[in-house]
Design a protein around this motif. Structure first.
Motif, PDB file in Angstrom:
ATOM      1  N   GLY A 163       1.159  -1.208   0.410  1.00 10.33           N
ATOM      2  CA  GLY A 163      -0.381   0.279  -0.237  1.00 10.33           C
ATOM      3  C   GLY A 163       0.775   1.248   0.181  1.00 10.33           C
ATOM      4  N   PHE A 164      -0.132   2.167  -0.724  1.00  8.64           N
ATOM      5  CA  PHE A 164       0.990   3.498  -1.018  1.00  8.64           C
ATOM      6  C   PHE A 164      -0.180   4.686  -0.290  1.00  8.64           C
ATOM      7  CE2 PHE A 164       2.292   0.529  -3.934  1.00  8.64           C
ATOM      8  CZ  PHE A 164       4.069   0.824  -3.968  1.00  8.64           C
ATOM      9  N   ARG A 165       1.042   5.907   0.135  1.00  4.33           N
ATOM     10  CA  ARG A 165       0.048   7.527   0.662  1.00  4.33           C
ATOM     11  C   ARG A 165       0.767   7.903  -0.002  1.00  4.33           C
ATOM     12  NH1 ARG A 165      -4.439   8.934  -1.735  1.00  4.33           N
ATOM     13  NH2 ARG A 165      -4.778  11.051  -0.308  1.00  4.33           N
ATOM     14  N   ILE A 166       1.165   9.209  -0.729  1.00  7.48           N
ATOM     15  CA  ILE A 166       2.373  10.071  -0.914  1.00  7.48           C
ATOM     16  C   ILE A 166       1.571  11.632  -0.426  1.00  7.48           C
ATOM     17  CG2 ILE A 166       1.914  10.563  -3.352  1.00  7.48           C
ATOM     18  CD1 ILE A 166       5.075  11.023  -3.489  1.00  7.48           C
ATOM     19  N   GLN A 167       1.571  12.171   0.358  1.00  9.14           N
ATOM     20  CA  GLN A 167       1.156  13.383   0.285  1.00  9.14           C
ATOM     21  C   GLN A 167       2.158  14.189   0.549  1.00  9.14           C
ATOM     22  OE1 GLN A 167       0.434  12.575   5.305  1.00  9.14           O
ATOM     23  NE2 GLN A 167      -1.014  11.933   4.549  1.00  9.14           N
ATOM     24  N   TYR A 168       2.194  14.771  -0.815  1.00  6.24           N
ATOM     25  CA  TYR A 168       3.416  15.642  -1.563  1.00  6.24           C
ATOM     26  C   TYR A 168       3.481  17.166  -1.610  1.00  6.24           C
ATOM     27  CZ  TYR A 168       6.351  15.630  -6.235  1.00  6.24           C
ATOM     28  OH  TYR A 168       7.614  16.020  -6.121  1.00  6.24           O
ATOM     29  N   SER A 169       2.485  17.631  -1.541  1.00  6.85           N
ATOM     30  CA  SER A 169       2.438  19.161  -1.013  1.00  6.85           C
ATOM     31  C   SER A 169       0.928  19.548  -0.135  1.00  6.85           C
ATOM     32  CB  SER A 169       2.509  19.842  -2.676  1.00  6.85           C
ATOM     33  OG  SER A 169       2.542  21.237  -2.157  1.00  6.85           O
ATOM     34  N   SER A 170       1.528  20.046   1.074  1.00  6.28           N
ATOM     35  CA  SER A 170       0.190  21.240   1.942  1.00  6.28           C
ATOM     36  C   SER A 170       0.123  22.344   1.519  1.00  6.28           C
ATOM     37  CB  SER A 170      -0.235  20.420   3.038  1.00  6.28           C
ATOM     38  OG  SER A 170       1.392  20.777   3.585  1.00  6.28           O
ATOM     39  N   SER A 171       1.076  22.842   0.782  1.00  5.01           N
ATOM     40  CA  SER A 171       1.847  25.079   0.245  1.00  5.01           C
ATOM     41  C   SER A 171       0.331  25.530   0.496  1.00  5.01           C
ATOM     42  CB  SER A 171       2.197  25.015  -0.289  1.00  5.01           C
ATOM     43  OG  SER A 171       3.420  24.319  -0.635  1.00  5.01           O
ATOM     44  N   LEU A 172      -1.268  24.616  -0.477  1.00  4.21           N
ATOM     45  CA  LEU A 172      -1.962  25.576  -0.487  1.00  4.21           C
ATOM     46  C   LEU A 172      -3.597  25.165   0.707  1.00  4.21           C
ATOM     47  CD1 LEU A 172      -2.437  25.431  -4.419  1.00  4.21           C
ATOM     48  CD2 LEU A 172      -1.550  27.310  -2.903  1.00  4.21           C
ATOM     49  N   GLY A 173      -3.584  23.356   1.370  1.00  2.00           N
ATOM     50  CA  GLY A 173      -3.611  23.137   2.053  1.00  2.00           C
ATOM     51  C   GLY A 173      -3.807  21.748   1.897  1.00  2.00           C
ATOM     52  N   PRO A 174      -5.126  21.653   2.918  1.00  2.00           N
ATOM     53  CA  PRO A 174      -5.216  20.037   3.341  1.00  2.00           C
ATOM     54  C   PRO A 174      -4.667  18.862   2.235  1.00  2.00           C
ATOM     55  CG  PRO A 174      -6.787  21.412   4.781  1.00  2.00           C
ATOM     56  CD  PRO A 174      -6.388  22.360   3.161  1.00  2.00           C
ATOM     57  N   TYR A 175      -4.391  17.916   2.528  1.00  2.12           N
ATOM     58  CA  TYR A 175      -3.893  17.017   1.068  1.00  2.12           C
ATOM     59  C   TYR A 175      -5.586  16.439   0.792  1.00  2.12           C
ATOM     60  CZ  TYR A 175       0.887  17.135   3.215  1.00  2.12           C
ATOM     61  OH  TYR A 175       1.534  17.203   3.837  1.00  2.12           O
ATOM     62  N   GLN A 176      -5.190  16.291  -0.678  1.00  2.00           N
ATOM     63  CA  GLN A 176      -6.559  15.905  -1.405  1.00  2.00           C
ATOM     64  C   GLN A 176      -6.148  14.967  -1.991  1.00  2.00           C
ATOM     65  OE1 GLN A 176     -10.278  17.979  -1.748  1.00  2.00           O
ATOM     66  NE2 GLN A 176     -10.046  17.618  -3.466  1.00  2.00           N
ATOM     67  N   GLY A 177      -5.975  13.920  -2.705  1.00  2.00           N
ATOM     68  CA  GLY A 177      -6.023  12.417  -4.194  1.00  2.00           C
ATOM     69  C   GLY A 177      -6.599  11.674  -4.194  1.00  2.00           C
ATOM     70  N   PRO A 178      -6.928  11.421  -4.933  1.00  2.00           N
ATOM     71  CA  PRO A 178      -7.623   9.877  -5.407  1.00  2.00           C
ATOM     72  C   PRO A 178      -6.847   8.735  -5.045  1.00  2.00           C
ATOM     73  CG  PRO A 178      -6.262  10.447  -7.187  1.00  2.00           C
ATOM     74  CD  PRO A 178      -6.260  11.717  -6.459  1.00  2.00           C
ATOM     75  N   LEU A 179      -7.326   8.048  -5.051  1.00  2.00           N
ATOM     76  CA  LEU A 179      -6.864   6.251  -4.609  1.00  2.00           C
ATOM     77  C   LEU A 179      -6.080   5.696  -5.632  1.00  2.00           C
ATOM     78  CD1 LEU A 179      -7.837   5.815  -1.101  1.00  2.00           C
ATOM     79  CD2 LEU A 179      -6.050   5.670  -1.471  1.00  2.00           C
ATOM     80  N   HIS A 180      -5.857   4.831  -5.892  1.00  2.00           N
ATOM     81  CA  HIS A 180      -5.694   3.810  -7.459  1.00  2.00           C
ATOM     82  C   HIS A 180      -5.425   2.191  -6.814  1.00  2.00           C
ATOM     83  CE1 HIS A 180      -5.561   7.856  -9.008  1.00  2.00           C
ATOM     84  NE2 HIS A 180      -4.335   7.662  -9.470  1.00  2.00           N
ATOM     85  N   LEU A 181      -6.508   1.747  -7.509  1.00  2.00           N
ATOM     86  CA  LEU A 181      -5.812   0.094  -7.449  1.00  2.00           C
ATOM     87  C   LEU A 181      -5.639  -0.390  -8.655  1.00  2.00           C
ATOM     88  CD1 LEU A 181      -8.737  -0.943  -4.876  1.00  2.00           C
ATOM     89  CD2 LEU A 181      -6.420  -0.184  -4.243  1.00  2.00           C
ATOM     90  N   GLY A 182      -4.824  -1.747  -8.843  1.00  2.00           N
ATOM     91  CA  GLY A 182      -4.363  -2.443 -10.137  1.00  2.00           C
ATOM     92  C   GLY A 182      -2.624  -2.788  -9.920  1.00  2.00           C
ATOM     93  N   PRO A 183      -2.329  -3.379 -10.843  1.00  2.00           N
ATOM     94  CA  PRO A 183      -0.849  -4.501 -10.880  1.00  2.00           C
ATOM     95  C   PRO A 183       0.113  -3.738 -11.433  1.00  2.00           C
ATOM     96  CG  PRO A 183      -2.590  -5.721 -12.428  1.00  2.00           C
ATOM     97  CD  PRO A 183      -3.369  -4.385 -11.687  1.00  2.00           C
ATOM     98  N   HIS A 184      -1.000  -2.509 -11.974  1.00  2.00           N
ATOM     99  CA  HIS A 184       0.245  -1.186 -12.410  1.00  2.00           C
ATOM    100  C   HIS A 184       0.783  -0.718 -11.467  1.00  2.00           C
ATOM    101  CE1 HIS A 184      -4.016   0.111 -12.644  1.00  2.00           C
ATOM    102  NE2 HIS A 184      -3.195   1.714 -12.483  1.00  2.00           N
ATOM    103  N   VAL A 185      -0.032  -0.206 -10.878  1.00  2.00           N
ATOM    104  CA  VAL A 185       0.263   0.084  -9.498  1.00  2.00           C
ATOM    105  C   VAL A 185       2.001   0.514  -8.782  1.00  2.00           C
ATOM    106  CG1 VAL A 185      -0.229   1.922  -7.387  1.00  2.00           C
ATOM    107  CG2 VAL A 185      -2.230   1.096  -9.380  1.00  2.00           C
ATOM    108  N   THR A 186       2.526   1.004  -8.740  1.00  2.00           N
ATOM    109  CA  THR A 186       4.239   1.129  -8.559  1.00  2.00           C
ATOM    110  C   THR A 186       4.420   2.640  -7.391  1.00  2.00           C
ATOM    111  OG1 THR A 186       5.563   1.667  -9.738  1.00  2.00           O
ATOM    112  CG2 THR A 186       4.595  -0.490  -9.689  1.00  2.00           C
TER     113      THR A 186
END
Length: 517
Positions: A163-186
């Protein structure tokens, strides 16, 4: 005492000279006042006639330079093995790309994102060298979480995924972004999508940060019970890092309403708070919004060339929730959807897919793991895998809602040869770098995913006040911001460059205000 007439005459001349000097001084003061008033009037007139400064860059026209100190150009961009400076924006971009190769050469998708982004930002580095230093800082995410997901399948065997979760940038506000499931996810793909999401979220103008997550779990060949057990195990660990006003996961590839329901149920079991501003955490009401927003962006593109969606024959690559929402919205505007695709191939309706046929396809795809081939049984006019490539079908527009890198250079060549006038990304990173260059060389319009996939942000920003009219107005505003930035930086019509610049400027300005963090 006697006074001579000569001295009296001298006194009279002196008096007249003093009066004349006084009058001359008064006249000069009046003339100076007139000149000052005239100059002020000319200044006000000139100021009123100045071109309007751009909303994003505050520039006075296309060819102006930012009025900021250029001393940053004399500072070293890197100090690893001696001071490394740059003389131009392009050189700065190449240095940043080389640094990404040095540190993360094995992450191909991330290198592609860095390369395409930095090339777009090089004109900005020319105008203000300071932004190159911000771009260097932005190349590293704030945090990257990787964890083990153990779950039990229907046979009783313990299975493991990452499992992964990258919290890339909170400069503008709280984190928000999608979740992706699949064998291609690295890990490299998650990092690449997180980096792209910084600009996609930033260009909307909302106070929202960037995050992306997922797992290499394939939900399409699992039973419903297995999917539920996986989602509960995944959220048990993820719940330590997400929450209202902290990080809000949204739907992505392989994550639809059912998966979001399982994930939210486990989060609610672990944590007591699951609302923010009376809006449920991990809101599932936005499942059709991304598809609608994609079509609205296509409508704005066509409006620029005095055309509409009415009667346009449209290829749809993909058959997921977004692809079906795109088809439904196209039907509203009188367009003609022609195809859907999945792992088994593609179905092609020469006369178009109407609302009844779309309902049939939706019912088929509602079953987990169901393939499009079943649709041929219910239609006497549909063609399955005929022709052999979906890109051989003549069309006016192509909406790519399929897997990552589903449109390459060869596909663009086929589309352009068959009269396609535009490719609109409705999925993440569907178009490869080579394909993007081919689109530009063939004169085919291109709407990138960092611009078109902003529908989720719109619905989250407006919460209870959201409506179709709000979505249309916000898409119009975002499109004009992106188009204006592309024009200002000498990339007219390049929505990828415009979106990247707008998103970067908003995030970079916030980062500069926050300091070195």
């Amino acid at each position: 005492m006697l006074r001579s007439p000569y001295s009296a005459a001298c006194r009279a001349i002196a008096a007249r000279s003093t009066a004349a000097h006084s009058f001359s001084k008064h006249a000069q003061q009046q003339q100076a006042a007139i000149i000052t008033t005239s100059s002020a009037a000319r200044f006000m007139s000139t100021k009123s006639n100045e071109p309007k400064k751009h909303l994003v860059t505050h520039e006075e026209g296309v060819h102006q330079t930012m009025k900021l100190p250029t001393a940053w150009r004399n500072k070293p961009l890197f100090r690893r093995q001696g001071d490394v400076r740059f003389k131009s924006g392009m050189q700065a971009s190449k240095l940043l790309i080389a640094e990404a190769h040095r540190r993360d050469a094995h992450e191909v998708e991330y290198i592609d994102s860095i390369t395409s982004t930095m090339e777009c930002l090089s004109p900005l580095f020319d105008r203000n060298p300071r932004y190159a230093f911000v771009a260097k800082q932005l190349m590293e995410p704030e945090r990257f979480i990787s964890f083990r997901v153990a779950w039990m399948d229907d046979v009783g065997v313990v299975r493991l995924n990452r499992g992964f979760r990258i919290q890339y940038s909170s400069s503008l506000g709280p984190y928000q972004g999608p979740l992706h499931l699949g064998p291609h996810v690295t890990g490299g793909l998650i990092k690449s999508l997180g980096f792209d999401n910084v600009f996609s979220n930033g260009l909307t103008g909302y106070d929202v940060g960037s995050s992306v997550g997922g797992s290499d779990f394939n939900p399409f060949d699992k039973s419903e019970a297995e999917v539920q057990r996986f989602c509960q195990s995944y959220m048990t660990e993820l719940s330590k890092y997400v929450g209202p006003d902290i990080d809000d996961p949204t739907m992505g590839m392989g994550v639809a309403e059912k998966e979001m329901g399982y994930l939210f149920g486990q989060y609610k079991r672990i944590n007591g708070k699951f609302t923010s501003g009376n809006v449920p955490f991990m809101n599932k009401k936005s499942s059709e919004v991304p598809g609608k927003a994609v079509v609205l962006f296509a409508k704005e593109m066509l409006k620029d060339i005095n055309q509409s969606l009415m009667g346009k024959r449209c290829l749809i690559v993909g058959s997921g929730k977004t692809a079906r929402a795109v088809a439904a919205k196209l039907l509203e505007y009188g367009a003609i959807p022609l195809t859907f695709t999945d792992e088994s191939g593609h179905v092609y309706e020469p006369s178009g897919i109407d609302s009844g046929k779309l309902r049939t396809i939706s019912n088929i795809k509602a079953d987990r793991g169901a393939m499009l081939g079943r649709y041929v049984i219910s239609s006497t006019t549909a063609k399955f895998n005929e022709p052999s490539s979906v890109f051989d079908i003549p069309c006016d527009l192509c909406f790519s809602c399929g897997p990552i890198k589903s449109i390459d250079k060869d596909a663009v060549t086929k589309l352009a040869d068959n009269g396609c006038m535009g490719v609109i990304e409705a999925g993440h990173k569907n178009v490869t770098l080579d394909a993007r260059q081919a689109l530009k060389s063939r004169g085919v319009m291109y709407a990138p995913h960092i611009v078109t996939l902003t529908g989720v942000n719109i619905v989250h920003a407006h919460k209870h006040d959201f409506s179709d009219k709000t979505l249309e107005d916000e898409v119009h505003r975002i499109y004009n911001d992106v188009k204006g930035a592309a024009t200002e930086f000498n990339a007219r019509g390049d929505l990828f460059a415009g979106g990247t610049i707008v998103g970067f400027l908003r995030v970079a300005d916030a980062m500069l205000a926050h300091g070195a963090i």
